[in-house]
Scaffold this motif. Structure first.
Motif, PDB file in Angstrom:
ATOM      1  N   LYS A 235       0.818  -1.222   0.000  1.00  0.00           N
ATOM      2  CA  LYS A 235       0.000   0.000   0.000  1.00  0.00           C
ATOM      3  C   LYS A 235       0.851   1.270   0.000  1.00  0.00           C
ATOM      4  N   ASP A 236       1.940   1.248   0.788  1.00  0.00           N
ATOM      5  CA  ASP A 236       2.777   2.443   0.939  1.00  0.00           C
ATOM      6  C   ASP A 236       3.632   2.740  -0.288  1.00  0.00           C
ATOM      7  N   THR A 237       3.837   1.735  -1.149  1.00  0.00           N
ATOM      8  CA  THR A 237       4.693   1.963  -2.327  1.00  0.00           C
ATOM      9  C   THR A 237       3.907   2.060  -3.630  1.00  0.00           C
ATOM     10  N   ALA A 238       2.608   1.716  -3.593  1.00  0.00           N
ATOM     11  CA  ALA A 238       1.811   1.667  -4.828  1.00  0.00           C
ATOM     12  C   ALA A 238       1.825   3.003  -5.579  1.00  0.00           C
ATOM     13  N   GLU A 239       1.570   4.098  -4.877  1.00  0.00           N
ATOM     14  CA  GLU A 239       1.534   5.408  -5.526  1.00  0.00           C
ATOM     15  C   GLU A 239       2.894   5.768  -6.131  1.00  0.00           C
ATOM     16  N   LEU A 240       3.963   5.421  -5.425  1.00  0.00           N
ATOM     17  CA  LEU A 240       5.309   5.719  -5.924  1.00  0.00           C
ATOM     18  C   LEU A 240       5.620   4.918  -7.185  1.00  0.00           C
ATOM     19  N   PHE A 241       5.154   3.655  -7.235  1.00  0.00           N
ATOM     20  CA  PHE A 241       5.366   2.840  -8.437  1.00  0.00           C
ATOM     21  C   PHE A 241       4.619   3.416  -9.643  1.00  0.00           C
ATOM     22  N   ILE A 242       3.386   3.892  -9.397  1.00  0.00           N
ATOM     23  CA  ILE A 242       2.591   4.490 -10.482  1.00  0.00           C
ATOM     24  C   ILE A 242       3.285   5.737 -11.010  1.00  0.00           C
ATOM     25  N   LYS A 243       3.769   6.583 -10.111  1.00  0.00           N
ATOM     26  CA  LYS A 243       4.489   7.792 -10.526  1.00  0.00           C
ATOM     27  C   LYS A 243       5.753   7.441 -11.301  1.00  0.00           C
ATOM     28  N   LYS A 244       6.469   6.436 -10.796  1.00  0.00           N
ATOM     29  CA  LYS A 244       7.710   6.017 -11.442  1.00  0.00           C
ATOM     30  C   LYS A 244       7.426   5.476 -12.841  1.00  0.00           C
ATOM     31  N   ALA A 245       6.355   4.679 -12.973  1.00  0.00           N
ATOM     32  CA  ALA A 245       5.986   4.118 -14.280  1.00  0.00           C
ATOM     33  C   ALA A 245       5.589   5.227 -15.248  1.00  0.00           C
ATOM     34  N   TYR A 246       4.848   6.206 -14.732  1.00  0.00           N
ATOM     35  CA  TYR A 246       4.426   7.324 -15.582  1.00  0.00           C
ATOM     36  C   TYR A 246       5.633   8.116 -16.084  1.00  0.00           C
ATOM     37  N   LEU A 247       6.559   8.423 -15.205  1.00  0.00           N
ATOM     38  CA  LEU A 247       7.748   9.197 -15.590  1.00  0.00           C
ATOM     39  C   LEU A 247       8.623   8.417 -16.559  1.00  0.00           C
ATOM     40  N   ASN A 248       8.736   7.098 -16.347  1.00  0.00           N
ATOM     41  CA  ASN A 248       9.524   6.271 -17.269  1.00  0.00           C
ATOM     42  C   ASN A 248       8.875   6.223 -18.655  1.00  0.00           C
ATOM     43  N   ALA A 249       7.531   6.101 -18.660  1.00  0.00           N
ATOM     44  CA  ALA A 249       6.812   6.056 -19.940  1.00  0.00           C
ATOM     45  C   ALA A 249       6.933   7.386 -20.677  1.00  0.00           C
ATOM     46  N   LYS A 250       6.850   8.474 -19.904  1.00  0.00           N
ATOM     47  CA  LYS A 250       6.971   9.799 -20.512  1.00  0.00           C
ATOM     48  C   LYS A 250       8.366  10.002 -21.097  1.00  0.00           C
ATOM     49  N   ALA A 251       9.370   9.553 -20.355  1.00  0.00           N
ATOM     50  CA  ALA A 251      10.752   9.697 -20.843  1.00  0.00           C
ATOM     51  C   ALA A 251      10.975   8.840 -22.082  1.00  0.00           C
ATOM     52  N   LEU A 252      10.406   7.631 -22.091  1.00  0.00           N
ATOM     53  CA  LEU A 252      10.545   6.746 -23.247  1.00  0.00           C
ATOM     54  C   LEU A 252       9.849   7.331 -24.466  1.00  0.00           C
ATOM     55  N   GLY A 253       8.662   7.943 -24.237  1.00  0.00           N
ATOM     56  CA  GLY A 253       7.924   8.561 -25.341  1.00  0.00           C
ATOM     57  C   GLY A 253       8.704   9.717 -25.940  1.00  0.00           C
ATOM     58  N   THR A 254       9.371  10.473 -25.111  1.00  0.00           N
ATOM     59  CA  THR A 254      10.168  11.605 -25.604  1.00  0.00           C
ATOM     60  C   THR A 254      11.330  11.115 -26.460  1.00  0.00           C
ATOM     61  N   LYS A 255      11.983  10.048 -26.005  1.00  0.00           N
ATOM     62  CA  LYS A 255      13.146   9.511 -26.745  1.00  0.00           C
ATOM     63  C   LYS A 255      12.757   8.941 -28.105  1.00  0.00           C
ATOM     64  N   THR A 256      11.548   8.317 -28.190  1.00  0.00           N
ATOM     65  CA  THR A 256      11.128   7.651 -29.448  1.00  0.00           C
ATOM     66  C   THR A 256      10.189   8.536 -30.274  1.00  0.00           C
ATOM     67  N   ASN A 257       9.962   9.795 -29.793  1.00  0.00           N
ATOM     68  CA  ASN A 257       9.089  10.742 -30.505  1.00  0.00           C
ATOM     69  C   ASN A 257       7.672  10.247 -30.656  1.00  0.00           C
TER      70      ASN A 257
END
Length: 260
Positions: A235-257
């Motif tokens: 429960k205590d890490t779920a929100e952090l994992f979602i944020k981390k996944a979102y930031l990773n996806a956003k960074a990946l999207g930027t790299k691949t246009n």
């Protein structure tokens, strides 16, 4: 074989034993140097605490008699040294609440020659109300650097006049008094407590509870950080994992246009 004691002393031991068995927390206080007026005042203030002044020998006998029923309580005897003028306190509050309550009741007092410094005692840097005169020599003898500015004596830098644990001599006690520094604390000196089989020493009890709270918070933050790094989903890490996944996806999207 137990030493012979009078009927009145047997009665005192009986009372002590009953109290030792009744209360959740038992504490040993050192009354050395405490004025009787201060003692009476604090007794009136401590509504949730029972204070009983008794002979050291009788306290030891009572502790010995109940040790089979109150596990580990005999360890309190180690605090009943020759230098201690003991009284025993009883409460159903926890040990740290008791220690905090007793700290609140302490007042500051001027140092007397022969007393031990409870901490490093500092004469602070800055102006003083003193005019030039013999006091300049007194300050110099105490190791305090001072000069005269605009007709007043000014201390040039902070100076530790007495180190923690050192004896305060006549001259240093006089200097501290002139500066209005009251380094001594008058109050009930709690040496230890017994609670649920555990002895809490003065060093532990004297730490402000805010320090422990901050340490617990820091430990919690560190634990969550380790859990995230280890990929441990709770429960205590779920929100952090979602944020981390979102930031990773956003960074990946930027790299691949993606999205252009």
């Amino acid at each position: 074989m137990k030493a012979h004691i009078s009927e009145s002393k047997k009665g005192e031991v009986k009372i002590l034993k009953e109290l030792l068995l009744k209360y959740k927390v038992i504490g040993i206080i050192d009354l050395t140097g405490l004025p009787s007026a201060q003692m009476q005042k604090m007794r009136g203030q401590l509504k949730s605490v029972l204070i009983r002044v008794s002979k050291k020998r009788l306290i030891k006998i009572a502790l010995e008699d109940v040790k089979d029923k109150v596990k580990g309580i005999e360890k309190i005897e180690e605090k009943l040294t020759k230098k201690v003028m003991p009284c025993i306190v009883f409460t159903d509050d926890d040990s740290f609440k008791l220690a905090k309550l007793l700290r609140k009741g302490k007042t500051n007092a001027a140092a007397k020659p022969g007393q031990i410094a409870p901490r490093d005692i500092v004469i602070p840097e800055g102006p003083t109300p003193f005019t030039p005169g013999p006091i300049i020599g007194e300050l110099g003898a105490a190791g305090i650097k001072a000069s005269v500015e605009a007709g007043k004596i000014v201390v040039k830098q902070d100076c530790v006049v007495v180190r923690q644990g050192e004896v305060i001599n006549d001259k240093k006690a006089a200097i501290l008094a002139k500066f209005g520094i009251e380094p001594m604390e008058i109050g009930l000196n709690l040496l230890c407590t017994y609670e649920k089989g555990i002895i809490y020493d003065k060093e532990v009890l004297d730490v402000d509870d805010k320090v422990y709270i901050e340490q617990i918070k820091e430990a919690s933050r560190n634990a969550v950080g380790v859990a995230v790094e280890a990929g441990y989903y709770i429960k205590d890490t779920a929100e952090l994992f979602i944020k981390k996944a979102y930031l990773n996806a956003k960074a990946l999207g930027t790299k691949t246009n993606i999205g252009d």
